[in-house]
Design a protein around this motif. Structure first.
Motif, short mmCIF file in Angstrom:
data_model
loop_
_atom_site.label_atom_id
_atom_site.label_comp_id
_atom_site.label_asym_id
_atom_site.label_seq_id
_atom_site.Cartn_x
_atom_site.Cartn_y
_atom_site.Cartn_z
N VAL A 95 16.89 8.50 2.89
CA VAL A 95 16.59 7.68 3.73
C VAL A 95 16.45 6.31 2.63
O VAL A 95 15.21 6.26 1.93
N THR A 96 16.13 5.22 3.68
CA THR A 96 14.85 3.71 2.75
C THR A 96 14.82 3.43 4.44
O THR A 96 15.32 2.82 5.19
N HIS A 97 13.62 2.68 4.11
CA HIS A 97 12.47 2.36 5.04
C HIS A 97 11.87 0.89 4.71
O HIS A 97 11.60 0.76 3.35
N HIS A 98 12.41 0.07 5.08
CA HIS A 98 11.90 -1.75 4.69
C HIS A 98 10.71 -1.78 5.13
O HIS A 98 10.66 -1.94 7.11
N GLU A 99 9.72 -1.87 4.51
CA GLU A 99 8.42 -2.86 5.12
C GLU A 99 7.96 -4.05 3.87
O GLU A 99 8.03 -4.00 2.89
N ASN A 100 7.57 -5.02 4.97
CA ASN A 100 6.89 -6.29 3.96
C ASN A 100 7.59 -6.86 2.99
O ASN A 100 7.24 -7.09 1.78
N GLY A 101 8.87 -6.56 3.23
CA GLY A 101 10.36 -7.66 2.58
C GLY A 101 9.94 -6.27 1.12
O GLY A 101 10.55 -6.91 -0.38
N ILE A 102 9.58 -5.03 0.82
CA ILE A 102 9.98 -4.19 -0.05
C ILE A 102 10.63 -2.77 0.56
O ILE A 102 10.47 -2.42 1.77
N SER A 103 10.91 -2.37 -0.09
CA SER A 103 13.04 -0.94 0.27
C SER A 103 11.75 0.48 -0.38
O SER A 103 11.75 0.45 -1.71
N TYR A 104 11.65 1.13 0.57
CA TYR A 104 11.08 2.57 -0.37
C TYR A 104 11.53 4.14 0.27
O TYR A 104 12.28 3.72 1.42
N SER A 105 12.50 4.56 -0.48
CA SER A 105 13.78 4.97 -0.36
C SER A 105 13.36 6.75 -1.01
O SER A 105 12.04 6.51 -1.83
N LEU A 106 13.29 7.60 0.29
CA LEU A 106 13.20 8.90 -0.40
C LEU A 106 13.97 9.92 -0.05
O LEU A 106 14.71 9.75 1.37
N ASP A 107 14.35 11.00 0.02
CA ASP A 107 14.94 12.36 0.38
C ASP A 107 14.35 12.87 1.00
O ASP A 107 13.16 13.52 0.56
N THR A 109 14.24 15.44 3.00
CA THR A 109 14.00 17.06 2.32
C THR A 109 12.94 17.25 1.27
O THR A 109 12.85 18.60 1.52
N LYS A 110 12.89 16.61 0.64
CA LYS A 110 11.76 17.17 -0.05
C LYS A 110 10.45 16.63 0.00
O LYS A 110 9.43 16.75 -0.63
N CYS A 111 10.04 15.18 0.39
CA CYS A 111 9.34 14.20 0.23
C CYS A 111 9.05 13.92 1.76
O CYS A 111 9.65 13.99 2.48
N MET A 112 7.35 13.45 2.28
CA MET A 112 7.06 12.82 3.14
C MET A 112 6.92 11.59 3.15
O MET A 112 6.14 11.28 1.76
N PHE A 113 7.21 10.46 3.46
CA PHE A 113 6.95 9.18 4.06
C PHE A 113 5.12 9.52 5.15
O PHE A 113 4.52 9.65 5.79
N SER A 114 5.00 7.97 4.41
CA SER A 114 3.07 8.44 4.59
C SER A 114 3.20 6.60 5.64
O SER A 114 3.01 5.72 4.83
N TRP A 115 2.70 6.79 6.75
CA TRP A 115 2.99 5.63 8.03
C TRP A 115 2.28 5.18 8.07
O TRP A 115 1.63 4.06 8.55
N GLY A 116 0.62 5.67 7.91
CA GLY A 116 -0.75 5.72 8.64
C GLY A 116 -1.18 4.36 7.16
O GLY A 116 -1.94 3.85 7.68
N ASN A 117 -0.38 4.43 6.11
CA ASN A 117 -1.46 3.50 4.82
C ASN A 117 -0.58 2.06 5.05
O ASN A 117 -0.73 1.39 3.85
N ARG A 118 0.14 1.45 6.37
CA ARG A 118 0.40 0.70 5.75
C ARG A 118 0.01 -0.14 6.16
O ARG A 118 0.22 -1.42 4.79
N SER A 119 -1.00 -0.53 6.56
CA SER A 119 -2.57 -1.85 6.38
C SER A 119 -2.60 -1.78 4.77
O SER A 119 -3.47 -3.01 4.59
N GLU A 120 -3.07 -0.92 3.89
CA GLU A 120 -3.94 -0.36 2.89
C GLU A 120 -2.66 -1.54 2.12
O GLU A 120 -3.04 -2.24 0.72
N LYS A 121 -1.54 -0.62 2.07
CA LYS A 121 -0.53 -1.89 1.43
C LYS A 121 -0.48 -2.91 1.53
O LYS A 121 -0.03 -3.78 -0.01
#
Length: 215
Positions: free
Chosen positions: A20-32, A34-46
């Protein structure tokens, strides 16, 4: 997990893969997923890291993951070079894909394995230690990664809200002691405190920007 990694428990019900691909602040983050988890809580720090001016800076990210902070440093903060350390092979696959997809692979060196072994020494203007609940196991590695003249450490940690001041003192005293043991003469201070989110009841995800300046 027993391997020291955070792995996904997601089960794929339909489709050929879990990418899957998540778009945030003009950056695309892709990950599988089923194997990795996406960290939503650190958006402000990013966002905060991306807002820094890192032009001409060399950065070491000791816990790169899929590129949570690596990508903001490169895409938004315009870092000269980022060393990305990561020991989860599934995260490394996603990291390599993400630096390619965001057109910053030419300014990123991926170092796979335990950062206490792989991290470069005496090269960094800034070191990111984005591991929860604690990154203390790699504080020595972080000090060794900074240039002799010092620089900035971004240290993450989970801290009880009644123990903030004690943790700040522990960070400063520990980094000061480590630097002395490494033969460095630094004045260590907390430059900024960021309260990212509540991790649990009375547990804060904190980030301290620790300034290490040569005396």
């Amino acid at each position: 997990m027993s391997t020291g990694t955070r792995d996904s428990g997601l089960e794929l019900l339909l489709g050929s893969d879990g990418w899957v691909t998540h778009h945030e602040n003009g950056i695309s983050y892709s990950l599988d997923a089923t194997k990795c988890m996406f960290s939503w809580g650190n958006r402000s720090e990013k966002l905060r890291m991306g807002a820094l001016d890192c032009t001409n800076e060399v950065i070491v990210d000791l816990f790169a993951g899929i590129g949570y902070f690596v990508l903001p440093f490169l895409v938004k903060a315009h870092a000269k070079l980022v060393y990305a350390c990561e020991w989860n092979p599934n995260a490394v696959i996603a990291l390599r894909r993400n630096i390619h997809d965001n057109s910053v692979a030419d300014r990123c060196i991926v170092l796979e394995g335990d950062n206490r072994i792989t991290a470069p020494k005496v090269v960094a203007d800034r070191v990111c230690l984005g591991l929860l609940p604690s990154s203390e196991g790699s504080w020595v590695t972080a000090v060794r990664a900074l240039r002799t003249k010092g620089g900035m450490l971004h240290i993450h940690g989970n801290v009880n809200d009644s123990e903030e001041v004690a943790w700040f003192d522990h960070v400063v005293q520990s980094i000061t002691s480590i630097s002395r043991n490494e033969g460095l003469s630094w004045h260590v201070t907390i430059h900024h405190v960021e309260r990212v989110k509540w991790y649990g009841p009375h547990i804060l995800h904190l980030v301290v920007d620790v300034k290490c300046a040569q005396i």
